[in-house]
Design an enzyme around this catalytic site. Structure first.
Site, short mmCIF file in Angstrom:
data_model
loop_
_atom_site.label_atom_id
_atom_site.label_comp_id
_atom_site.label_asym_id
_atom_site.label_seq_id
_atom_site.Cartn_x
_atom_site.Cartn_y
_atom_site.Cartn_z
N HIS A 260 -0.04 -36.88 30.60
CA HIS A 260 1.57 -35.99 31.06
C HIS A 260 1.23 -34.96 29.41
CE1 HIS A 260 2.20 -39.34 33.90
NE2 HIS A 260 2.67 -37.78 34.94
N HIS A 264 -1.87 -30.37 31.52
CA HIS A 264 -1.46 -31.55 32.81
C HIS A 264 -0.23 -29.84 33.52
CE1 HIS A 264 0.35 -33.18 36.40
NE2 HIS A 264 2.36 -33.18 35.25
N ASP A 301 7.78 -31.55 33.39
CA ASP A 301 7.60 -32.68 32.30
C ASP A 301 7.24 -33.30 30.82
OD1 ASP A 301 6.48 -34.69 34.34
OD2 ASP A 301 4.72 -34.22 34.56
#
Length: 557
Positions: A260, A264, A301
């Site tokens: 993460h 990504h 994220d």
């Protein structure tokens, strides 16, 4: 209630039921089984339908409409495929992982309530209030918009610039097999900044890179005919501000995380763009929805701590207490992103919203919030069934630009977020290793803290291949099959890759391939398990995102 259908309607229903059966197969959820029973009962001319009283028939029709309209999302267990439903006690680590992460069900109790889907119509209504002739005034100079390059462009040698310009061309950027790892290497760890620049600043970014490489030759092109999103012009966003924003968000990702991290985020953003170019763009109501879903991908994220929601709840973390155990990390990401822009009185240098009209900003913020909240994996099975319901009740062409458009677009973001097993080799394998690496780090921490080890987080018992087989069979493949009914290119381009990758993992599970001993013929290089983060040195003359500055400062190059 008269349920007599015309021959044309009967043919349409028959086609939709065939598509529905093809997508679902024999492994139906309770929602699918219940809907199928109601469809059979209400079939005109059937003995059961004829025996119903008008009140009974009306009641069943209302239940059918509710199921088709909402996907019956209130309880995750009704959406589970039958094979998973038999395993709600979490007999295996893989089953437990799928139940907790994608149905929101604790494997000890098999119960977890979903939050209701946020009504997208509120946002769409806001968009419809924007009159077509009301064009935002542009205050930036055309030469800046078409020629501005991130200062990080100058950090690359000429060969790297050529490769990056080629990778960020309209054609290459839409490629489902885009190699985000290579881009990150070429840009010295700035994949998210350059993906965001290439997508959100298109087509101006592509022109600026070409002009940098070709000089006057690039200026001969008729810029008015260059295809791209043109968000900078339509939404009155400065090219400099957009790059400042992307740099700030990239910096706020925790690049020490194996999975993460900003790479990504770059991958998900490019994947959403690719799905839009395959045909997903047709479902939008206009540029504000497209901008919102791509922006949501960029920030979805940001600030991820490398430990999932399950860990936050069990450890009683500050995040869990702050967000009351509900979509903890998703709320964190949203707060982090909007605080970066508006916190502490606001930061003009990164405020991409500052020149939007109030209704535009309200719509963008609302849609980004809804989209990121729907990246909570516990909403997965309900989201899939919601899309199935839309398909059953509406022919595909009637969904183009409809009131359901935002539901389809934020499902595209969710698909992009789980798309690693749908990518060509060697990327799918590299992403798997990164993901498990992060899981194992969490499991190690859980053991140290005396917490229950989360599913697939125990490095001593988790099997790499088996984890992917279950993930693909129950989560990835069914979801992409549903979307293939809306976007035919998904079936042509993506489903074959998923099938190949599933075969790869099945072979590995049987011992047919030993990791690091035998090369997969699809692999063209061996990717590192983790790409180290690179700190970008600030350039003289470019606005620094830490200081609010002034609007005049922001426009300087």
């Amino acid at each position: 209630m008269d349920l007599a259908f015309s021959p044309k309607t009967k043919k349409k229903l028959s086609f939709m039921m065939e598509s529905f059966t093809e997508v679902s197969g024999q492994n139906k959820s309770e929602w699918e089984e219940g809907l199928a029973v109601i469809q059979d009962i209400l079939q005109p001319g059937s003995a059961v339908n004829d025996a119903l009283t008008p009140q009974q028939r009306k009641g069943l029709e209302n239940v059918r409409k509710i199921l088709l309209g909402t996907g019956g999302e209130d309880d995750g267990k009704y959406h589970l495929p039958s094979e998973l439903r038999k395993s709600t006690n979490g007999d295996s680590a893989i089953d437990a992982y799928l139940l907790t992460q994608f149905a929101g069900m604790q494997h000890t109790s098999a119960k977890q309530k979903f939050k209701s889907v946020v009504n997208a119509n509120l946002f769409i209504a806001g968009l419809k209030n924007l009159t077509g002739g009301d064009v935002a005034e542009t205050t930036f100079k055309q030469n800046i918009m078409w020629t501005y390059l991130p200062p990080e462009w100058e950090d690359m040698d000429v060969d790297a610039r050529r490769q990056v310009s080629d990778m960020l061309s309209q054609e290459r950027l839409a490629d489902w097999g885009f190699d985000v790892f290579k881009l990150d290497e070429l840009t010295n760890g700035n994949a998210l900044l350059f993906i965001g620049y290439g997508v959100l600043s298109s087509p101006y970014a592509q022109h600026a890179m070409q002009q940098s490489l070709l000089g006057e030759e690039a200026l001969k092109a008729d810029v008015s005919k260059i295809k791209g999103y043109k968000f900078l012009e339509e939404l009155n966003i400065s090219a400099i501000t957009m790059v400042n924003f992307l740099r700030a968000i990239q910096k706020d990702y925790v690049n020490e995380n194996p999975y993460h991290n900003s790479i990504h985020a770059a991958d998900v953003t490019q994947s959403v763009h690719s799905l839009l170019q395959m045909g997903g763009e047709k479902f939008s109501n206009g540029e504000i929805q497209i901008f919102s879903i791509l922006l949501a991908a960029v920030i979805h994220d940001v600030g991820h701590p490398g430990k999932n929601n399950n860990f936050q709840i069990h450890s009683k973390s500050d995040f869990a207490l702050q967000y009351n155990d509900q979509s903890i990390l998703e709320n964190l990401h949203l707060s982090k992103a909007f605080t970066r822009v508006h916190g502490n009185g606001g930061n003009v240098a990164v405020d991409i919203f500052k020149k939007m009209k109030p209704k535009q900003y309200s719509s963008v913020r609302s849609m980004v919030i809804e989209a990121v909240l729907h990246t909570d994996m516990t909403k997965h099975f309900a989201s899939v069934n919601l899309l199935k319901g839309l398909m059953l009740s509406n022919p595909t062409e009637e969904l183009f630009g409809s009131d359901h458009s935002w539901t389809i677009l934020h499902f595209l973001l969710h698909l992009a977020d789980i798309s690693n097993p749908a990518k060509p080799g060697p990327m799918f394998e590299a992403w798997t290793d990164r993901c498990l690496d992060e899981f194992f780090q969490q499991g190690d921490e859980e053991k140290k803290m005396g917490l229950p080890v989360s599913p697939l987080c125990d490095r001593e018992s988790t099997d790499r291949a088996e984890s992917q087989i279950g993930f693909i069979q129950y989560v990835v493949m069914p979801a992409f099959k549903v979307m293939s009914k809306c976007i035919p290119k998904v079936e042509e381009v993506i489903l074959p890759i998923i099938e190949d990758n599933l075969d790869f993992w099945i072979l590995e599970a049987k011992g047919g391939k030993k990791k690091d001993e035998e090369e997969d013929p699809r692999s063209f290089q061996k990717l590192p398990a983790k790409v180290p983060a690179t700190t970008v040195e600030e350039k003289p003359g470019a606005e620094q995102d830490e200081n609010p500055g002034t609007e005049e400062d922001e426009e300087e190059i």
